[in-house]
Scaffold this active site. Sequence first.
Site, PDB file in Angstrom:
ATOM      1  N   ASP A  91     -21.799 -12.575  -2.503  1.00  0.00           N
ATOM      2  CA  ASP A  91     -20.488 -13.062  -2.945  1.00  0.00           C
ATOM      3  C   ASP A  91     -19.753 -13.858  -1.884  1.00  0.00           C
ATOM      4  O   ASP A  91     -18.751 -14.514  -2.173  1.00  0.00           O
ATOM      5  CB  ASP A  91     -19.572 -11.859  -3.265  1.00  0.00           C
ATOM      6  CG  ASP A  91     -19.857 -11.268  -4.618  1.00  0.00           C
ATOM      7  OD1 ASP A  91     -20.343 -12.000  -5.484  1.00  0.00           O
ATOM      8  OD2 ASP A  91     -19.601 -10.068  -4.778  1.00  0.00           O
TER       9      ASP A  91
HETATM   10  C1  BGC Z   1     -16.989  -8.483   0.042  1.00  0.00           C
HETATM   11  C2  BGC Z   1     -18.202  -8.396  -0.827  1.00  0.00           C
HETATM   12  C3  BGC Z   1     -17.805  -8.107  -2.242  1.00  0.00           C
HETATM   13  C4  BGC Z   1     -16.771  -9.114  -2.706  1.00  0.00           C
HETATM   14  C5  BGC Z   1     -16.318  -8.905  -4.121  1.00  0.00           C
HETATM   15  C6  BGC Z   1     -15.999  -9.445  -0.532  1.00  0.00           C
HETATM   16  O1  BGC Z   1     -14.837  -9.452   0.236  1.00  0.00           O
HETATM   17  O2  BGC Z   1     -17.354  -8.854   1.337  1.00  0.00           O
HETATM   18  O3  BGC Z   1     -19.093  -7.429  -0.349  1.00  0.00           O
HETATM   19  O4  BGC Z   1     -18.918  -8.179  -3.084  1.00  0.00           O
HETATM   20  O5  BGC Z   1     -15.668  -9.105  -1.837  1.00  0.00           O
HETATM   21  O6  BGC Z   1     -15.348  -7.953  -4.271  1.00  0.00           O
HETATM   22  C1  NOJ Z   2     -20.793  -6.055  -3.058  1.00  0.00           C
HETATM   23  C2  NOJ Z   2     -20.747  -6.477  -4.497  1.00  0.00           C
HETATM   24  O1  NOJ Z   2     -20.449  -5.353  -5.292  1.00  0.00           O
HETATM   25  C3  NOJ Z   2     -22.027  -7.090  -4.941  1.00  0.00           C
HETATM   26  O2  NOJ Z   2     -21.895  -7.579  -6.250  1.00  0.00           O
HETATM   27  C4  NOJ Z   2     -22.456  -8.181  -3.998  1.00  0.00           C
HETATM   28  O3  NOJ Z   2     -23.681  -8.645  -4.442  1.00  0.00           O
HETATM   29  C5  NOJ Z   2     -22.542  -7.675  -2.576  1.00  0.00           C
HETATM   30  N1  NOJ Z   2     -21.290  -7.106  -2.199  1.00  0.00           N
HETATM   31  C6  NOJ Z   2     -22.937  -8.761  -1.576  1.00  0.00           C
HETATM   32  O4  NOJ Z   2     -21.913  -9.682  -1.387  1.00  0.00           O
END
Ligand code: BGC
Ligand code: NOJ
Length: 801
Positions: A487
């Site tokens: 993400d």
């Molecule tokens: C985090 C991710 C997460 C995303 C969506 C980001 O700030 O680093 O791990 O999946 O937010 O909530």
């Molecule tokens: C946490 C999120 O829940 C997941 O959807 C995502 O793939 C990972 N972070 C990596 O960014």
Amino acid sequence: MEEKHPFGHFDDAAREYVITRPDTPWPWINYMGTRDFFSLISNTAGGYCFCRDAKFRRILRYRYNGVPMDAGGRYFYIKDGDIVWNPGWKPCKTPLDTYECRHGMGYTRICGEKNGLRAEVLFFVPPDARCEIHRVKLTNTGKTPKRFQLWSFVEWCLWNASTDMENFQRNLSTGEVEIEPDALYHKTEYRERRDHYAFYGVNRPYDGFDTDRETFIGMYNGFDAPQQVLAGTSGNSVAHGWSPVASHRFDLELKPGASDELIFVLGYVKNPQEAKFTAPAVINKAQARKMLQAYGTPSGADIAFATLKSYWDDILSRFSVASVVPELDRTVNIWNQYQCMITFFMSRSASYFESGIGRGMGFRDSNQDLAGIVHLIPERARQRILDIAATQFPDGGCYHQYQPLTKRGNNDIGGGFNDDPLWLIFGTVAYIKETGDFGILHEPVPFDNKPGTEVSLLEHLKISFAHVTDNLGPHGLPLIGRADWNDCLNLNCFSDNPDESFQTTENKTEGSKAESLMIAGLFVAEGKDFAELLAHPAVAADPKYVAKVRSAVAAMETAVKTHGWDGEWFLRAYGYYGDKIGSNENDEGKIFIESQGWCTMARIGADEGLCDKALDSAVEHLECEHGLVLNTPAYTHYIKDYGEISSYPQGYKENAGIFCHNNPWIIIGEAMAGREDAVWRHYCKITPSFTKDQALRKVEPYVFCQMVAGKDAARPGEGKNSWLTGTAAWTWKCVSEFILGIKPQYDGLLIEPCIPAAYGTYKIHRRFRNAEYDITIHYTGRHGKHFIPYTPGRHTLEIEL
Ligand code: BGC
Ligand code: NOJ
């Protein structure tokens, strides 16, 4: 070893983790609940509960970022002479003579002892009930009679956990309660649109009560010094607005050696519209009374607890291993499966790192979570798949998240994450391989939950697949969209406004050349699985379509080999302008884990040696003492073209943290390449039961973390974001299918282990559909496999491979 494990140890026979001192480096929590009423409880009884939705139906108030940490929970205060203490140490923090917290499967038992008085509290949520039970047992362990007082205490949340923390001009006037001899009722807003209330009851007449926080605690006191407790009284207060709470007081006496018991029930009731009131403004308490009766006797509470025990006994009797490695056995038999269940229940909503306010159910997250529970609760997996698929759009894209209460897609977050659709194939394949339920493919499922738009689930899978082939970039690789699994790799975002969220801000996907090698690998792996499913006689899809799927997969493999190989490893992506990311040509972020994981799991270029080389590069560049980092070298400054990933300090989260979720991708890649030493080494590094230093790890030593600080961080090895992470399901898939080698197939079980020969003899018990298998495996490192066709009944086998 002892001083490295100063906070607790496993009790495998009881399926418990035993915490032996209350001041753990971070609250070590547990979950209670199995269906729609859930509780988080820390080792000092902190935490909260909610019904169905942690944001909209929050029952107990909780303070985030609290000082001291973890303020609010279910507190019992004991006043014995001038000393006030709590069985769970907090909030008074009076030093205890003994303390123990046992986190078990769906329950927590906290026991404290002070000056010859022992208080043991068993907390649990009976299966399918909407309440917590707090069973308090008091024992005089001394030689003289004891007169003392006990107060219960909880603080209500005004239902919406978000506005509860913000909208004080309204909140401070809304609180309402009712007081009855059996329970204290919280009925804020019940008069308007609401049809639900909460209550805190007890199975014995109380000697005093409070429902107004200020009266109980005192305007300028903390939870550690409630003025009523210090004075040995109750205010018998009736809350009108401000902050409603519930506290009962008991004046007790115990002879030496004698015990007494109180059973509290903290519950939630939803009434039908026509039966909301028994008199004007008086709530209908019938359902609450039923719960109080059912659980408010020792035998009622015993039965409820036994039912909970047998629920988890049954769940955990489906897959077990007996090996020579105790850390492996307790992970497989108890904690990994338990964490998979909890992650499935909660998605990423409520933990001590997720506020329960911000996030709904993720499309990709929930599909991946299925891999951890299809063998445990297949009927719930089935429903989840259909719910997820119903948030898809006709073009194959989907909402990135949906709300558990409404099951509707979340408009604020929207869609456009181009890996999302493929995970529906992943989840469905996992479900059918486990259950043999091909019928699910014919279930009608709407688009965007709109009645009348239904097509079969199989059609949804087809458009998921097509969403990738309809969105290819200049190199024939999948366009990344807003982001893929990572993400934080925001290649179309270009955010230079610190006030906007990387996750929700508008993206410039129009005209973008940004392509993802992670999606490419995922597409090849899932495409092969999809073709196998389609070609199965039970599906017998049109052979022309199956051939089309296969040729799209082959074309993607060619595109990856031609444009996605960097010489020593797989590239990570192409950026908006077609620039390389995750390449030796870059100064930072030269190599990423996701594309190494997915392309090696997909076996792209395996014959040409690309997989072995990519895995070697992962070991050489990404492996460190505590696991494999996500990328290296870490980004040292913000890069507008890459987004959130470069906003994190080096070694944390997606910027070179050990993102445990993706370590199993490499481990599975290693297993597919037949390299058992690397498999075992990587697995042990991220698996909590092998943790050597609890203080360094900081978070619970019985569950996986989303992230452990990487080699570039200030404290490498420090864990964060425990519990709700795709790591649970992925390590489960990894250990059960690829290390122990029990792979569910459409027509049976394929046994194909990859474990160092020294640990290669073990016994597996596996329930598979209507069969029970007891398999003794002797794995000698020859990389053999053995197929067991599915037949109902009991089977005992011994296999040498
Ligand atoms: C985090 C991710 C997460 C995303 C969506 C980001 O700030 O680093 O791990 O999946 O937010 O909530
Ligand atoms: C946490 C999120 O829940 C997941 O959807 C995502 O793939 C990972 N972070 C990596 O960014």
